[in-house]
Design a protein around this motif. Structure first.
Motif, PDB file in Angstrom:
ATOM      1  N   ASN A 118      60.344  58.837  53.021  1.00 25.45           N
ATOM      2  CA  ASN A 118      59.792  57.702  52.387  1.00 25.45           C
ATOM      3  C   ASN A 118      60.404  56.461  52.850  1.00 25.45           C
ATOM      4  OD1 ASN A 118      60.088  59.692  49.680  1.00 25.45           O
ATOM      5  ND2 ASN A 118      57.916  58.395  50.209  1.00 25.45           N
ATOM      6  N   LEU A 119      61.785  56.520  53.381  1.00 27.62           N
ATOM      7  CA  LEU A 119      62.232  55.268  53.841  1.00 27.62           C
ATOM      8  C   LEU A 119      61.476  55.043  55.174  1.00 27.62           C
ATOM      9  CD1 LEU A 119      65.956  55.891  53.716  1.00 27.62           C
ATOM     10  CD2 LEU A 119      64.823  53.929  52.782  1.00 27.62           C
ATOM     11  N   VAL A 120      61.106  56.069  55.928  1.00 27.69           N
ATOM     12  CA  VAL A 120      60.051  55.560  57.280  1.00 27.69           C
ATOM     13  C   VAL A 120      58.895  55.012  56.844  1.00 27.69           C
ATOM     14  CG1 VAL A 120      59.036  56.745  59.348  1.00 27.69           C
ATOM     15  CG2 VAL A 120      61.399  57.634  58.643  1.00 27.69           C
ATOM     16  N   ILE A 121      58.075  55.604  55.728  1.00 26.03           N
ATOM     17  CA  ILE A 121      57.121  54.981  55.518  1.00 26.03           C
ATOM     18  C   ILE A 121      57.252  53.351  55.082  1.00 26.03           C
ATOM     19  CG2 ILE A 121      55.110  54.981  53.842  1.00 26.03           C
ATOM     20  CD1 ILE A 121      55.650  58.180  53.557  1.00 26.03           C
ATOM     21  N   ALA A 122      58.166  53.337  54.162  1.00 25.77           N
ATOM     22  CA  ALA A 122      58.677  51.798  53.873  1.00 25.77           C
ATOM     23  C   ALA A 122      58.902  50.989  55.161  1.00 25.77           C
ATOM     24  CB  ALA A 122      59.758  51.957  52.847  1.00 25.77           C
ATOM     25  N   GLY A 123      59.558  51.541  55.939  1.00 27.39           N
ATOM     26  CA  GLY A 123      59.789  50.687  57.296  1.00 27.39           C
ATOM     27  C   GLY A 123      58.792  50.271  58.185  1.00 27.39           C
ATOM     28  N   LEU A 124      57.615  51.459  58.181  1.00 27.36           N
ATOM     29  CA  LEU A 124      56.512  51.185  58.886  1.00 27.36           C
ATOM     30  C   LEU A 124      55.649  50.187  57.906  1.00 27.36           C
ATOM     31  CD1 LEU A 124      55.628  54.878  59.962  1.00 27.36           C
ATOM     32  CD2 LEU A 124      56.500  52.944  61.447  1.00 27.36           C
ATOM     33  N   ILE A 151      49.065  44.671  49.100  1.00 23.50           N
ATOM     34  CA  ILE A 151      49.004  46.398  49.305  1.00 23.50           C
ATOM     35  C   ILE A 151      49.994  47.015  50.268  1.00 23.50           C
ATOM     36  CG2 ILE A 151      47.627  48.472  49.741  1.00 23.50           C
ATOM     37  CD1 ILE A 151      45.031  46.855  48.751  1.00 23.50           C
ATOM     38  N   VAL A 152      50.080  46.397  51.400  1.00 26.86           N
ATOM     39  CA  VAL A 152      50.947  46.799  52.321  1.00 26.86           C
ATOM     40  C   VAL A 152      52.445  46.641  51.905  1.00 26.86           C
ATOM     41  CG1 VAL A 152      52.027  46.776  54.512  1.00 26.86           C
ATOM     42  CG2 VAL A 152      49.673  46.922  54.060  1.00 26.86           C
ATOM     43  N   ALA A 153      52.648  45.463  51.252  1.00 30.33           N
ATOM     44  CA  ALA A 153      53.951  45.270  50.709  1.00 30.33           C
ATOM     45  C   ALA A 153      54.218  46.073  49.448  1.00 30.33           C
ATOM     46  CB  ALA A 153      54.007  43.659  50.222  1.00 30.33           C
ATOM     47  N   TRP A 154      53.283  46.349  48.499  1.00 28.23           N
ATOM     48  CA  TRP A 154      53.415  47.248  47.475  1.00 28.23           C
ATOM     49  C   TRP A 154      53.831  48.582  48.113  1.00 28.23           C
ATOM     50  CZ3 TRP A 154      51.598  51.776  45.866  1.00 28.23           C
ATOM     51  CH2 TRP A 154      51.794  52.198  44.652  1.00 28.23           C
ATOM     52  N   LEU A 155      53.058  49.013  49.084  1.00 24.28           N
ATOM     53  CA  LEU A 155      53.415  50.316  49.657  1.00 24.28           C
ATOM     54  C   LEU A 155      54.738  50.440  50.165  1.00 24.28           C
ATOM     55  CD1 LEU A 155      52.257  53.138  50.606  1.00 24.28           C
ATOM     56  CD2 LEU A 155      51.557  52.207  52.739  1.00 24.28           C
ATOM     57  N   ALA A 156      55.236  49.687  50.864  1.00 21.12           N
ATOM     58  CA  ALA A 156      56.482  49.359  51.367  1.00 21.12           C
ATOM     59  C   ALA A 156      57.756  49.397  50.115  1.00 21.12           C
ATOM     60  CB  ALA A 156      56.891  48.301  52.075  1.00 21.12           C
ATOM     61  N   TRP A 157      57.145  48.684  49.275  1.00 19.54           N
ATOM     62  CA  TRP A 157      58.418  48.681  47.801  1.00 19.54           C
ATOM     63  C   TRP A 157      58.361  49.985  47.301  1.00 19.54           C
ATOM     64  CZ3 TRP A 157      56.554  49.256  42.911  1.00 19.54           C
ATOM     65  CH2 TRP A 157      57.870  49.000  41.874  1.00 19.54           C
ATOM     66  N   ALA A 158      57.155  50.622  47.151  1.00 15.49           N
ATOM     67  CA  ALA A 158      56.825  51.813  46.184  1.00 15.49           C
ATOM     68  C   ALA A 158      57.794  53.129  47.117  1.00 15.49           C
ATOM     69  CB  ALA A 158      55.456  52.245  46.029  1.00 15.49           C
ATOM     70  N   ASN A 159      57.576  53.246  48.352  1.00 15.07           N
ATOM     71  CA  ASN A 159      58.510  54.027  49.121  1.00 15.07           C
ATOM     72  C   ASN A 159      59.870  54.036  49.005  1.00 15.07           C
ATOM     73  OD1 ASN A 159      56.653  56.003  50.753  1.00 15.07           O
ATOM     74  ND2 ASN A 159      55.338  54.567  50.410  1.00 15.07           N
ATOM     75  N   LEU A 160      60.177  52.599  49.090  1.00 20.44           N
ATOM     76  CA  LEU A 160      61.782  52.633  49.126  1.00 20.44           C
ATOM     77  C   LEU A 160      62.279  52.939  47.643  1.00 20.44           C
ATOM     78  CD1 LEU A 160      64.115  51.065  50.586  1.00 20.44           C
ATOM     79  CD2 LEU A 160      63.518  48.878  49.444  1.00 20.44           C
ATOM     80  N   VAL A 161      61.444  52.450  46.301  1.00 26.86           N
ATOM     81  CA  VAL A 161      61.739  53.033  45.236  1.00 26.86           C
ATOM     82  C   VAL A 161      61.820  54.464  45.259  1.00 26.86           C
ATOM     83  CG1 VAL A 161      61.309  53.324  42.835  1.00 26.86           C
ATOM     84  CG2 VAL A 161      61.177  51.049  44.077  1.00 26.86           C
TER      85      VAL A 161
END
Length: 380
Positions: A118-124, A151-161
């Motif tokens: 999930n951290l990798v997804i958030a970083g990407l 949408i991309v910003a939300w994806l990064a935030w969601a994976n960080l959470v």
């Protein structure tokens, strides 16, 4: 992340790393509920457009959960473990793999791989934003037009959470399994690690409740039903899971102390050709309470308690063969002297109803007899 006793019911979408990918019907229910939640956040009116946007966000969340579980499966396979299922459920997912002979390294690394994914997804997801490839030309959520940037910003935030929540040091989160592995590696006792991680899960549950109720006050408002409901819902998931893990850990810790060596009754192995008198003398010299009778090929073929020979008159003992007191023993009814609780449970499942004892062996030598009834009582 242990092997499922039977296949999980649900829709099979395919296979990955040898495992079935299963989606339970409850997952679809949660997908719709999340879509409605995202679509109406901030008091936005629900319509076809907002619901579509909410559904896109919900699908991205579930894809993130799937990739999280896929990372568990890939790591387990890297450790040459068979992976049976990757299951998406109402509350997330789980990956089932062969946990026999598990080590702290395998358990800890496999558990940590999910949050790392999930951290990798958030970083990407954040990379094109950080590099300026995506511009926040219109950063509005459901009250206006939602941009690709949003949408991309939300994806990064969601994976960080997702990464942060799953890394919390308590069962049932992945961080709890990592904590268990660390304590296990340090103490050499897996079940002590489970107990520590289970208590960690309880602490996390209480912490979630406190944070869920205190954040609204920090925002200058009183917690509403939504705040209270979500906090209690998460606690209702975490606390029972941690409590169940605590019970299991304590039971398994007790079981781990049960060994064939602790249960074995001293025995002496004698050929079938000796007399009852000779058997009694040999048992007395060895301090044994049981006699294991060897067949013509030298394998254990029967046994009897030395006390049983009291039924043979003393004058007749030198001329009485062992067949008069011997109880038959099936071939293969043996356990290593160092067999632990798990091995004894497996042996009970195999031999219960077929024999009343096992032969305890140490590097091929017969050293005792373990009564199945004693093993059953100790393991209960």
């Amino acid at each position: 992340m242990t092997p499922s006793p039977r296949p999980t019911r649900g829709l099979t979408l395919g296979r990955a790393f040898g495992a079935r990918i299963v989606v339970q019907p409850s997952t679809l229910v949660m997908l719709v509920l999340l879509a409605l939640l995202f679509a109406t956040s901030g008091g936005v009116e629900l319509d076809r457009r907002t619901f579509t946007i909410g559904l896109v966000l919900a699908l991205l969340l579930f894809v993130s959960v799937f990739l999280h579980e896929l990372a568990h499966a890939a790591t387990a396979r890297a450790f040459k473990r068979d992976v049976s299922e990757i299951v998406l459920t109402l509350w997330g997912g789980h990956t089932a793999y062969d946990a026999r002979g598990l080590t702290p390294l395998v358990s800890g690394v496999t558990s940590a791989s999910g949050p790392v994914a999930n951290l990798v997804i958030a970083g990407l997801a954040w990379l094109p934003i950080a590099t300026g490839l995506l511009e926040p030309s219109l950063v509005q959520w459901l009250s206006g037009s939602v941009t690709v940037y949003g949408i991309v910003a939300w994806l990064a935030w969601a994976n960080l959470v997702l990464a942060a929540f799953n890394a919390l040091p308590g069962i049932p989160m992945d961080g709890g399994r990592v904590l268990e592995a660390i304590v296990w590696a340090v103490t050499g006792n897996r079940f002590r690690g489970m107990i520590v991680a289970a208590w960690g899960g309880r602490v996390v549950a209480v912490g979630v409740l406190m944070v869920g109720l205190s954040v609204p006050y920090l925002q200058g408002r009183t917690p509403d039903l939504f705040d209270i409901g979500w906090s209690l819902l998460i606690v209702a998931i975490l606390w029972p899971a941690a409590t169940q893990a605590l019970r299991v850990a304590r039971a398994l810790d007790k079981r781990s102390a049960v060994t064939a060596r602790a249960l074995a009754v001293g025995a002496v192995a004698l050929p079938f050709s000796v007399s009852v008198a000779d058997a009694r003398a040999a048992a007395s010299a060895a301090g044994a309470d049981e006699v294991v009778v060897l067949g013509a090929d030298g394998a254990a073929a029967g046994h009897f308690p030395v006390a049983l020979t009291e039924a043979v008159e003393e004058a007749a003992r030198p001329s009485t063969g062992l067949q008069s007191v011997t109880m038959p023993l099936p071939r293969g009814a043996a356990v290593p002297i160092d067999a632990d609780g798990d091995a004894l449970v497996d042996a009970l499942q195999e031999w219960w109803g077929r024999t009343d004892v096992w032969i305890a062996v140490d590097e091929g030598a017969i050293v005792g007899v373990v009564r199945l009834a004693d093993a059953m009582k100790a393991l209960q």
